[in-house]
Design a protein around this motif. Structure first.
Motif, mmCIF file in Angstrom:
data_model
loop_
_atom_site.group_PDB
_atom_site.id
_atom_site.type_symbol
_atom_site.label_atom_id
_atom_site.label_comp_id
_atom_site.label_asym_id
_atom_site.label_seq_id
_atom_site.Cartn_x
_atom_site.Cartn_y
_atom_site.Cartn_z
ATOM 1 N N ASP A 245 41.692 31.637 38.301
ATOM 2 C CA ASP A 245 42.461 32.012 39.445
ATOM 3 C C ASP A 245 41.957 31.715 40.718
ATOM 4 O OD1 ASP A 245 44.078 33.558 37.562
ATOM 5 O OD2 ASP A 245 42.766 35.352 37.720
ATOM 6 N N ARG B 84 43.318 27.885 40.789
ATOM 7 C CA ARG B 84 44.586 27.638 39.900
ATOM 8 C C ARG B 84 45.227 26.637 40.293
ATOM 9 N NH1 ARG B 84 46.278 30.085 35.577
ATOM 10 N NH2 ARG B 84 45.144 31.786 35.971
ATOM 11 N N LYS C 189 46.636 31.695 31.876
ATOM 12 C CA LYS C 189 47.363 32.565 32.958
ATOM 13 C C LYS C 189 46.804 34.077 33.137
ATOM 14 C CE LYS C 189 51.284 29.798 33.711
ATOM 15 N NZ LYS C 189 52.803 29.676 33.381
#
Length: 194
Positions: free
Chosen positions: A32, A35, A49
């Motif tokens: 994250d 990303r 994800k």
């Protein structure tokens, strides 16, 4: 579990350790953070994800390791997962393995991937008896191509528009080093460090 120390250029503490399914939450947090950067040329960002996807990706590599077909390792910088190196595939019968890497932006330029990849190639050649280690990267991914160069690999060729990622076609460069070449590169590196 083991941890192999790495030398960060700025003196920070860094290490290489196995990356396993139980670390999915930490892996997802790492992905994250980077990303967009990580996902420019590799599918990790798209596969991880959410927590389920992160766990599935790490489980895929745990299964590959159990089958002697691949491995994944994380790079931690001051206790934070910032990237990693992996064997996308290992074929002990043919003596060929494909290595690769990824990093989040905070870890770029510290020499960590090159060090970690050297450890992987050493293990492949010295412990597993792998004869050929490959590195496949999109031509536009100059950071990855430069790792192959720093490892002393040779460019075998170009696979034109052979990889589709996020709807775009990329030329892929194939780099490799053979076990005898690796031993020469390592000996040369050791001689210059003395």
């Amino acid at each position: 579990m083991f941890a192999i120390p790495l030398q960060a250029r700025d003196g920070e503490t860094a290490e290489l350790r196995p990356l396993e399914p139980w670390q999915a939450e930490e892996f997802l947090t790492h992905v994250d953070r980077g990303r967009d950067f990580i996902g420019r040329y590799i599918g990790f960002a798209d596969a991880a994800k959410d927590l389920e996807g992160a766990r599935a990706l790490l489980q895929k590599y745990a299964d590959r390791q159990a089958a002697d077909g691949g491995r994944i390792f994380g790079i931690w910088l001051d206790g934070t997962l910032v990237g990693g190196v992996l064997f996308v595939s290992v074929d002990a019968v043919t003596g060929t393995a494909e290595a690769g890497c990824w990093l989040e932006p905070a870890a770029v330029g510290r020499g960590l991937v090159t060090q970690a990849a050297r450890i992987l190639v050493d293990w492949a050649v010295d412990v597993r008896g792998i004869h050929r280690v490959e590195w496949v990267a999109a031509s536009v991914n100059t950071a990855s191509v430069n790792v192959a160069r720093r490892l002393g690999m040779r460019r075998d060729g170009l696979l034109r528009e052979s990889f589709v990622h996020r709807g775009e076609r990329y030329d892929m460069e194939v780099w490799s080093v053979l076990a005898p070449e690796w031993r020469e590169v390592r000996a040369g590196r050791a001689a210059t460090e003395d």
